[in-house]
Design a protein around this motif. Structure first.
Motif, PDB file in Angstrom:
ATOM      1  N   GLU A  67      11.321  -8.739  15.776  1.00 56.76           N
ATOM      2  CA  GLU A  67      11.793  -7.554  16.123  1.00 56.76           C
ATOM      3  C   GLU A  67      11.099  -6.500  15.248  1.00 56.76           C
ATOM      4  OE1 GLU A  67      13.724  -8.555  19.638  1.00 56.76           O
ATOM      5  OE2 GLU A  67      13.182  -6.860  18.868  1.00 56.76           O
ATOM      6  N   ASN A  68      10.495  -5.528  15.535  1.00 55.61           N
ATOM      7  CA  ASN A  68       9.819  -4.351  14.903  1.00 55.61           C
ATOM      8  C   ASN A  68       8.937  -4.744  14.214  1.00 55.61           C
ATOM      9  OD1 ASN A  68      12.062  -2.546  15.973  1.00 55.61           O
ATOM     10  ND2 ASN A  68      13.410  -3.271  14.248  1.00 55.61           N
ATOM     11  N   SER A  69       8.136  -3.715  14.089  1.00 53.47           N
ATOM     12  CA  SER A  69       6.753  -3.937  13.473  1.00 53.47           C
ATOM     13  C   SER A  69       6.658  -3.786  11.972  1.00 53.47           C
ATOM     14  CB  SER A  69       5.771  -3.154  14.042  1.00 53.47           C
ATOM     15  OG  SER A  69       5.948  -1.690  13.912  1.00 53.47           O
ATOM     16  N   LYS A  70       7.994  -3.160  11.394  1.00 51.52           N
ATOM     17  CA  LYS A  70       7.820  -3.047   9.880  1.00 51.52           C
ATOM     18  C   LYS A  70       8.493  -3.815   9.083  1.00 51.52           C
ATOM     19  CE  LYS A  70       4.918   0.651  10.432  1.00 51.52           C
ATOM     20  NZ  LYS A  70       3.485   0.581   9.871  1.00 51.52           N
ATOM     21  N   GLN A  71       8.363  -4.228   7.895  1.00 48.54           N
ATOM     22  CA  GLN A  71       9.111  -5.059   7.061  1.00 48.54           C
ATOM     23  C   GLN A  71       9.639  -4.399   6.112  1.00 48.54           C
ATOM     24  OE1 GLN A  71       6.705  -8.271   5.269  1.00 48.54           O
ATOM     25  NE2 GLN A  71       5.086  -6.837   5.002  1.00 48.54           N
ATOM     26  N   LEU A  72      10.868  -4.633   5.392  1.00 51.66           N
ATOM     27  CA  LEU A  72      11.463  -4.016   4.216  1.00 51.66           C
ATOM     28  C   LEU A  72      10.835  -4.540   3.203  1.00 51.66           C
ATOM     29  CD1 LEU A  72      13.658  -2.135   3.403  1.00 51.66           C
ATOM     30  CD2 LEU A  72      15.254  -4.133   3.306  1.00 51.66           C
ATOM     31  N   ASN A  73      10.431  -3.695   2.289  1.00 54.97           N
ATOM     32  CA  ASN A  73       9.544  -3.914   0.939  1.00 54.97           C
ATOM     33  C   ASN A  73      10.540  -3.492  -0.169  1.00 54.97           C
ATOM     34  OD1 ASN A  73       8.102  -4.022  -1.142  1.00 54.97           O
ATOM     35  ND2 ASN A  73       6.266  -3.131  -0.490  1.00 54.97           N
ATOM     36  N   LEU A  74      11.121  -4.248  -1.119  1.00 54.48           N
ATOM     37  CA  LEU A  74      11.915  -3.784  -2.074  1.00 54.48           C
ATOM     38  C   LEU A  74      11.023  -3.109  -3.309  1.00 54.48           C
ATOM     39  CD1 LEU A  74      14.708  -6.222  -1.659  1.00 54.48           C
ATOM     40  CD2 LEU A  74      14.259  -3.966  -0.666  1.00 54.48           C
ATOM     41  N   ILE A  75       9.911  -3.233  -3.582  1.00 51.97           N
ATOM     42  CA  ILE A  75       8.973  -2.916  -4.435  1.00 51.97           C
ATOM     43  C   ILE A  75       7.986  -1.684  -4.151  1.00 51.97           C
ATOM     44  CG2 ILE A  75       9.315  -5.284  -5.555  1.00 51.97           C
ATOM     45  CD1 ILE A  75       6.195  -5.494  -4.629  1.00 51.97           C
TER      46      ILE A  75
ATOM     47  N   VAL B  30       6.211  -0.124   1.914  1.00 45.07           N
ATOM     48  CA  VAL B  30       6.403  -0.681   3.238  1.00 45.07           C
ATOM     49  C   VAL B  30       5.263  -0.898   3.821  1.00 45.07           C
ATOM     50  CG1 VAL B  30       7.960  -0.250   5.210  1.00 45.07           C
ATOM     51  CG2 VAL B  30       8.864   0.464   3.234  1.00 45.07           C
ATOM     52  N   GLU B  31       4.968  -2.047   4.375  1.00 48.72           N
ATOM     53  CA  GLU B  31       3.809  -2.556   5.079  1.00 48.72           C
ATOM     54  C   GLU B  31       4.208  -3.508   6.301  1.00 48.72           C
ATOM     55  OE1 GLU B  31       1.078  -1.669   4.596  1.00 48.72           O
ATOM     56  OE2 GLU B  31       0.587  -1.034   2.443  1.00 48.72           O
ATOM     57  N   PRO B  32       3.480  -3.509   7.344  1.00 45.62           N
ATOM     58  CA  PRO B  32       3.802  -4.435   8.530  1.00 45.62           C
ATOM     59  C   PRO B  32       3.740  -5.569   7.916  1.00 45.62           C
ATOM     60  CG  PRO B  32       1.702  -2.883   8.787  1.00 45.62           C
ATOM     61  CD  PRO B  32       2.127  -2.603   7.387  1.00 45.62           C
TER      62      PRO B  32
ATOM     63  N   SER C   7       6.137 -13.848   6.226  1.00 45.62           N
ATOM     64  CA  SER C   7       5.240 -12.679   6.031  1.00 45.62           C
ATOM     65  C   SER C   7       3.748 -13.558   6.270  1.00 45.62           C
ATOM     66  CB  SER C   7       5.506 -12.292   4.710  1.00 45.62           C
ATOM     67  OG  SER C   7       5.013 -10.649   4.738  1.00 45.62           O
ATOM     68  N   GLN C   8       2.962 -12.251   6.633  1.00 45.26           N
ATOM     69  CA  GLN C   8       1.522 -12.575   6.955  1.00 45.26           C
ATOM     70  C   GLN C   8       0.544 -11.784   6.142  1.00 45.26           C
ATOM     71  OE1 GLN C   8       1.450 -12.630  11.304  1.00 45.26           O
ATOM     72  NE2 GLN C   8       2.747 -14.220  11.560  1.00 45.26           N
ATOM     73  N   ARG C   9      -0.775 -12.370   6.394  1.00 43.51           N
ATOM     74  CA  ARG C   9      -1.744 -11.352   5.971  1.00 43.51           C
ATOM     75  C   ARG C   9      -2.777 -11.562   6.924  1.00 43.51           C
ATOM     76  NH1 ARG C   9      -6.889 -11.540   3.556  1.00 43.51           N
ATOM     77  NH2 ARG C   9      -7.194  -9.940   2.041  1.00 43.51           N
ATOM     78  N   ASN C  10      -3.222 -10.689   7.718  1.00 44.98           N
ATOM     79  CA  ASN C  10      -4.275 -10.848   8.897  1.00 44.98           C
ATOM     80  C   ASN C  10      -5.144  -9.641   8.866  1.00 44.98           C
ATOM     81  OD1 ASN C  10      -2.608 -12.906   9.856  1.00 44.98           O
ATOM     82  ND2 ASN C  10      -1.376 -11.500  11.257  1.00 44.98           N
ATOM     83  N   ILE C  11      -6.319  -9.735   8.063  1.00 45.49           N
ATOM     84  CA  ILE C  11      -7.236  -8.701   7.666  1.00 45.49           C
ATOM     85  C   ILE C  11      -8.468  -8.902   8.149  1.00 45.49           C
ATOM     86  CG2 ILE C  11      -7.986  -7.357   5.694  1.00 45.49           C
ATOM     87  CD1 ILE C  11      -5.008  -6.954   5.860  1.00 45.49           C
ATOM     88  N   ASP C  12      -8.966  -7.909   8.707  1.00 48.39           N
ATOM     89  CA  ASP C  12     -10.499  -7.903   9.111  1.00 48.39           C
ATOM     90  C   ASP C  12     -11.338  -6.989   8.179  1.00 48.39           C
ATOM     91  OD1 ASP C  12     -12.910  -8.052  10.625  1.00 48.39           O
ATOM     92  OD2 ASP C  12     -12.249  -6.059  11.364  1.00 48.39           O
TER      93      ASP C  12
END
Length: 280
Positions: free
Chosen positions: A36-44, A47-49, A147-152
């Motif tokens: 659910e939702n496209s944004k994750q919570l970043n505590l440092i 905020v990144e997807p 969490s994921q890293r999907n980078i082009d």
């Protein structure tokens, strides 16, 4: 469990605060079938997807088939006690909604109190180019975190020249759905276009091809290395099912992105410390 609109952020905060070890950035996996939702919570601070986690790194990237690569994730223990967990690294072909395959199985993780560390695994990829990475963090008694890293980074971007990228979009759900595609552009003046924005009546696990075309503005300088260009997201039934970020990288890159610029592992000197009057 279905998270209602405007309630997801509060739920994520509760889940994150209840866990003693966190992926950096962190997000709780609410439902294995939908995020659910496209944004994750970043505590440092940032905020990144979920699909562009800067705490997940791979070197070298793009990968080369048959050549070893190191995959790492940043983890944090925010408690006063040592913590034990397991991190599972997985990979998928580049695209949206594609299935992930585990790399080497779960990796045991031991974190001292109030610590931040980088947990790594080594892997020989079966293909060259872009790919998607995922990390699943599991700790007994707490919700899993994903969490994921999907980078082009693979296309050569030139001012005024359209650059197409053909990528697969898969329906990962067990029902017929319409998948809606959206763009999150970062650079003013850059043209970013999708060949389709709605994939209607997609059967379960069906895959279709879509083209993203990016055109940098003519007569303007290109951005610095590792500048985000655009995010591409796929939604079905109001849930994010996948996404990737297109990043600008020059044809020849100097900096290893996993290192700070002042501690570049790609620069060496021998002997060190140096000796006055002696060749190095």
């Amino acid at each position: 469990m279905k998270i209602k609109p405007f309630h997801s952020v509060i739920l994520l905060i509760i889940l994150v605060l209840s866990s003693s070890i966190s992926v950096i950035p962190v997000i709780a996996q609410v439902n294995p079938q939908s995020i659910e939702n496209s944004k994750q919570l970043n505590l440092i601070e940032t905020v990144e997807p979920i699909y562009a986690d800067p705490g997940i790194t791979i070197d070298p990237y793009p990968v080369m088939a048959g050549q070893p690569a190191e995959v790492c994730v940043s983890l944090r223990n925010s408690t006063t006690s040592p913590q034990e967990a397991a991190a599972t690294f997985s990979w998928a072909n580049f695209g949206l909604g594609l299935p992930f395959t585990p790399i080497n199985g779960p990796v045991p993780v031991s974190l001292p109190p109030h610590s931040v560390l980088s947990q790594c695994t080594h892997w020989v990829p079966p293909l060259s180019g872009n790919l998607d990475l995922q990390v699943l963090l599991q700790e007994e008694g707490y919700e899993p975190q994903v969490s994921q890293r999907n980078i082009d980074v693979i296309e050569l971007l030139q001012p005024g020249v359209p650059s197409p990228l053909i990528f697969p979009v898969r329906n990962p759900l067990g029902e017929i759905v319409t998948i809606n595609l959206g763009l999150v552009p970062y650079l003013p003046g850059w043209s970013v276009q999708l060949s389709q924005t709605a994939l209607t009546d997609m059967a379960p696990f069906e895959t279709r091809l879509v083209t993203l075309t990016v055109t940098p503005p003519a007569g303007q300088p290109l951005p610095p290395d590792n500048t985000p260009v655009v995010d591409v997201e796929a939604h079905a039934n109001a849930a994010l099912i996948g996404g990737f970020r297109k990043v600008f990288r020059p044809p020849v890159s100097l900096h290893n992105l996993k290192d700070p610029i002042y501690a570049e592992s790609g620069i060496t000197i021998d002997p060190y410390p140096v000796l006055a009057g002696q060749s190095t």
